[in-house]
Design a protein around this motif. Sequence first.
Motif, PDB file in Angstrom:
ATOM      1  N   PHE A 171       0.799  -1.223   0.000  1.00  0.00           N
ATOM      2  CA  PHE A 171       0.000   0.000   0.000  1.00  0.00           C
ATOM      3  C   PHE A 171       0.832   1.274   0.000  1.00  0.00           C
ATOM      4  O   PHE A 171       0.386   2.305  -0.486  1.00  0.00           O
ATOM      5  CB  PHE A 171      -0.995   0.007   1.165  1.00  0.00           C
ATOM      6  N   THR A 172       2.025   1.233   0.565  1.00  0.00           N
ATOM      7  CA  THR A 172       2.825   2.454   0.568  1.00  0.00           C
ATOM      8  C   THR A 172       3.648   2.594  -0.711  1.00  0.00           C
ATOM      9  O   THR A 172       3.925   3.696  -1.155  1.00  0.00           O
ATOM     10  CB  THR A 172       3.756   2.535   1.790  1.00  0.00           C
ATOM     11  N   LEU A 173       4.038   1.477  -1.308  1.00  0.00           N
ATOM     12  CA  LEU A 173       4.913   1.563  -2.477  1.00  0.00           C
ATOM     13  C   LEU A 173       4.209   1.317  -3.795  1.00  0.00           C
ATOM     14  O   LEU A 173       4.458   2.009  -4.765  1.00  0.00           O
ATOM     15  CB  LEU A 173       6.053   0.539  -2.349  1.00  0.00           C
ATOM     16  N   CYS A 174       3.335   0.320  -3.832  1.00  0.00           N
ATOM     17  CA  CYS A 174       2.754  -0.070  -5.111  1.00  0.00           C
ATOM     18  C   CYS A 174       1.447   0.659  -5.360  1.00  0.00           C
ATOM     19  O   CYS A 174       1.294   1.412  -6.298  1.00  0.00           O
ATOM     20  CB  CYS A 174       2.495  -1.574  -5.148  1.00  0.00           C
ATOM     21  N   PHE A 175       0.512   0.455  -4.433  1.00  0.00           N
ATOM     22  CA  PHE A 175      -0.837   0.926  -4.655  1.00  0.00           C
ATOM     23  C   PHE A 175      -0.935   2.446  -4.643  1.00  0.00           C
ATOM     24  O   PHE A 175      -1.537   3.054  -5.509  1.00  0.00           O
ATOM     25  CB  PHE A 175      -1.774   0.324  -3.610  1.00  0.00           C
ATOM     26  N   CYS A 176      -0.331   3.061  -3.640  1.00  0.00           N
ATOM     27  CA  CYS A 176      -0.461   4.512  -3.520  1.00  0.00           C
ATOM     28  C   CYS A 176       0.460   5.252  -4.465  1.00  0.00           C
ATOM     29  O   CYS A 176       0.368   6.459  -4.611  1.00  0.00           O
ATOM     30  CB  CYS A 176      -0.171   4.949  -2.095  1.00  0.00           C
ATOM     31  N   GLY A 177       1.349   4.507  -5.101  1.00  0.00           N
ATOM     32  CA  GLY A 177       2.238   5.138  -6.055  1.00  0.00           C
ATOM     33  C   GLY A 177       3.125   6.192  -5.426  1.00  0.00           C
ATOM     34  O   GLY A 177       3.510   7.152  -6.069  1.00  0.00           O
ATOM     35  N   PHE A 178       3.434   6.023  -4.137  1.00  0.00           N
ATOM     36  CA  PHE A 178       4.389   6.938  -3.524  1.00  0.00           C
ATOM     37  C   PHE A 178       5.641   6.876  -4.382  1.00  0.00           C
ATOM     38  O   PHE A 178       6.071   5.806  -4.772  1.00  0.00           O
ATOM     39  CB  PHE A 178       4.756   6.484  -2.089  1.00  0.00           C
ATOM     40  N   LYS A 179       6.180   8.023  -4.685  1.00  0.00           N
ATOM     41  CA  LYS A 179       7.338   7.999  -5.584  1.00  0.00           C
ATOM     42  C   LYS A 179       8.508   7.293  -4.931  1.00  0.00           C
ATOM     43  O   LYS A 179       8.814   7.487  -3.772  1.00  0.00           O
ATOM     44  CB  LYS A 179       7.716   9.419  -5.975  1.00  0.00           C
ATOM     45  N   LEU A 180       9.119   6.462  -5.723  1.00  0.00           N
ATOM     46  CA  LEU A 180      10.198   5.619  -5.228  1.00  0.00           C
ATOM     47  C   LEU A 180      11.477   5.977  -5.983  1.00  0.00           C
ATOM     48  O   LEU A 180      11.497   6.008  -7.196  1.00  0.00           O
ATOM     49  CB  LEU A 180       9.803   4.181  -5.553  1.00  0.00           C
ATOM     50  N   HIS A 181      12.510   6.303  -5.263  1.00  0.00           N
ATOM     51  CA  HIS A 181      13.769   6.639  -5.924  1.00  0.00           C
ATOM     52  C   HIS A 181      14.829   5.669  -5.449  1.00  0.00           C
ATOM     53  O   HIS A 181      14.911   5.375  -4.263  1.00  0.00           O
ATOM     54  CB  HIS A 181      14.219   8.056  -5.561  1.00  0.00           C
ATOM     55  N   ARG A 182      15.627   5.203  -6.356  1.00  0.00           N
ATOM     56  CA  ARG A 182      16.716   4.344  -5.946  1.00  0.00           C
ATOM     57  C   ARG A 182      17.718   5.182  -5.143  1.00  0.00           C
ATOM     58  O   ARG A 182      18.047   6.294  -5.521  1.00  0.00           O
ATOM     59  CB  ARG A 182      17.389   3.737  -7.167  1.00  0.00           C
ATOM     60  N   ASN A 183      18.145   4.619  -4.036  1.00  0.00           N
ATOM     61  CA  ASN A 183      19.069   5.344  -3.157  1.00  0.00           C
ATOM     62  C   ASN A 183      20.493   5.100  -3.637  1.00  0.00           C
ATOM     63  O   ASN A 183      21.272   4.408  -3.010  1.00  0.00           O
ATOM     64  CB  ASN A 183      18.867   4.852  -1.708  1.00  0.00           C
ATOM     65  N   PHE A 184      20.824   5.713  -4.794  1.00  0.00           N
ATOM     66  CA  PHE A 184      22.117   5.437  -5.421  1.00  0.00           C
ATOM     67  C   PHE A 184      23.296   5.782  -4.530  1.00  0.00           C
ATOM     68  O   PHE A 184      24.279   5.085  -4.494  1.00  0.00           O
ATOM     69  CB  PHE A 184      22.243   6.216  -6.733  1.00  0.00           C
ATOM     70  N   ARG A 185      23.162   6.879  -3.832  1.00  0.00           N
ATOM     71  CA  ARG A 185      24.302   7.313  -3.038  1.00  0.00           C
ATOM     72  C   ARG A 185      24.357   6.618  -1.689  1.00  0.00           C
ATOM     73  O   ARG A 185      25.241   6.861  -0.897  1.00  0.00           O
ATOM     74  CB  ARG A 185      24.281   8.827  -2.864  1.00  0.00           C
ATOM     75  N   ARG A 186      23.381   5.721  -1.473  1.00  0.00           N
ATOM     76  CA  ARG A 186      23.351   4.965  -0.220  1.00  0.00           C
ATOM     77  C   ARG A 186      23.446   5.889   0.990  1.00  0.00           C
ATOM     78  O   ARG A 186      24.148   5.622   1.949  1.00  0.00           O
ATOM     79  CB  ARG A 186      24.511   3.961  -0.168  1.00  0.00           C
ATOM     80  N   GLN A 187      22.767   7.043   0.849  1.00  0.00           N
ATOM     81  CA  GLN A 187      22.854   7.959   1.972  1.00  0.00           C
ATOM     82  C   GLN A 187      21.922   7.523   3.098  1.00  0.00           C
ATOM     83  O   GLN A 187      20.976   6.785   2.862  1.00  0.00           O
ATOM     84  CB  GLN A 187      22.523   9.399   1.537  1.00  0.00           C
ATOM     85  N   LYS A 188      22.238   7.971   4.294  1.00  0.00           N
ATOM     86  CA  LYS A 188      21.361   7.726   5.434  1.00  0.00           C
ATOM     87  C   LYS A 188      20.083   8.509   5.188  1.00  0.00           C
ATOM     88  O   LYS A 188      20.127   9.640   4.714  1.00  0.00           O
ATOM     89  CB  LYS A 188      22.016   8.250   6.714  1.00  0.00           C
ATOM     90  N   VAL A 189      18.922   7.924   5.500  1.00  0.00           N
ATOM     91  CA  VAL A 189      17.688   8.664   5.258  1.00  0.00           C
ATOM     92  C   VAL A 189      16.892   8.804   6.552  1.00  0.00           C
ATOM     93  O   VAL A 189      16.995   7.981   7.447  1.00  0.00           O
ATOM     94  CB  VAL A 189      16.808   7.986   4.181  1.00  0.00           C
TER      95      VAL A 189
END
Length: 172
Positions: free
Chosen positions: A103-121
Amino acid sequence: MPEYIVEPKSRKALRQLADMLRNKLGLSGELWIPIVELLDVLAEVFEDFSYEIVPDSDLSPGIHAETDVHTGHITIKESVYERACDGEGRDRMTIAHEIGHYFTLCFCGFKLHRNFRRQKVKPFYDPEWQAKCFAGEFMVSSQLTSCMSPEEIAKFCGVSLDAATYQAKHRN
Ligand SMILES: [Zn+2]
């Protein structure tokens, strides 16, 4: 380090999402969420939702279940599914957690960005935090349990005492 970063969603927003889903499924007055049965209901209601139960050896030892965020497909270990059917809180929560990813990633289409820089979030941007938060809010209605002790929450909502204590602490 999380592999993906999602749009920030606060506990309040995820609680609203959980309440909306409870409503849609006719569960707004229910303390005990029939999470195992819900898998079949969700597969009927949401076109792109699907799940399968696999032999334990199909997933790595430390993984109980996983969700493919691109296809919405949930894979659950047989032993986890069986314990969830028996009402084990931890395993019921594992399934709710995966549904949270859906529901948070697929259904709601919350934008998903690859964490290329592997930064702490920050937690709000972490899909694991969001799935965990959603699962807790979905399994333990803050409204229905506002006067309950953690022990009562664990018993009536079918979650572990750890999860019940956490929800009690975060209900306001
Ligand atoms: Zn997860």
